[in-house]
Design a protein around this motif. Structure first.
Motif: not given
Length: 250
Positions: A178-190, A204-209, A243-249
């Motif tokens: 994978g790649i490291l990305a900004a939350p804006t990339t996650l939002r766009r691709e979703i 994957q978030n910082f907790r490894g989830e 909303r879930f994705a943002e909170a999970s980060l």
């Protein structure tokens, strides 16, 4: 080489009043550097600030770094953080550190000093994954592109690793890492998943989830798998998923 002799001899360097064996210097307007010796006196912790210098915050970071010298200087740790950091009026939660080779503070002009200098900066818990998750390139990219450590007024930049493939846009990642990305990339691709059968976004978030999102043409909705390991998935609307994705980060 004695790092204190080098730093104290920089043009305009003055002792920091709140921290023993620490100095501040400013080579240009708006550009401020401060550094303190580690507890063993053989390494240097350095804070850089661009147009955001705050002496109280910088002193607090240097004190915390020195108190946690052994952890921050541990062999093999490319980039890490120590929790429990507090500074009045600030929301920072940790002190982050990047070893030589990840930062390049003195690499060109003073390579000998570079080898004993650790970049330190205030940060947020959600910005740092387990150190074993970082390759050298990951750590460099995170430090330079996402964390922007010289901005001492910044908000959180959550750690985010992504994999995706979109059958409509033809965009996606290659390889298993994978790649490291900004939350804006996650939002766009979703947002681009809707109506794109065979597409997915995994992150994957910082907790490894890990989480995996797909477009389910049969359901006519997105599906979310919270374990990303073949467990059960559930349907979810785009707005709720964002909303879930943002909170999970965090």
């Amino acid at each position: 080489m004695n790092p204190s002799d080098v730093v104290s001899g920089f043009p305009g360097a003055v002792a920091l009043p709140g921290v023993p064996d620490a100095w501040h210097w400013s080579p240009a307007p708006g550009l401020d550097f401060a550094a303190a010796l580690s507890s063993d006196g053989e390494h240097l912790f350095q804070v850089n600030a661009r147009d955001t210098y705050d002496q109280e915050l910088v002193e607090a970071v240097l004190v915390a770094a020195r108190q946690n010298s052994a952890e921050l200087l541990a062999d093999g740790v490319l980039m890490g953080a120590v929790p429990g950091f507090r500074c009045p009026g600030r929301e920072f939660e940790v002190v982050g550190a990047a070893r030589p080779g990840i930062h390049r503070y003195h690499e060109v002009q003073l390579p000998e000093l570079q080898q004993v200098t650790w970049a330190v900066f205030p940060g947020y818990a959600c910005e740092f994954a387990d150190p074993v998750q970082y390759s050298v390139e990951d750590a460099r990219q995170s430090f330079l592109r996402f964390l922007t450590p010289a901005n001492l007024d910044r908000g959180p930049s959550p750690f985010l690793r992504m994999w995706w493939r979109n059958t409509v846009t033809k965009a996606g990642t290659e390889g298993p890492d994978g790649i490291l990305a900004a939350p804006t990339t996650l939002r766009r691709e979703i947002e681009l998943l809707e109506g794109a059968p065979g597409s997915f976004v995994q992150y994957q978030n910082f907790r490894g989830e890990r989480y995996r999102v797909e477009w389910d043409a049969g359901r006519g909705s997105l599906t979310l798998e919270e374990s990303a390991d073949g467990g059960e998935s559930r349907g979810i609307g785009t707005a709720d998923l964002l909303r879930f994705a943002e909170a999970s980060l965090r």
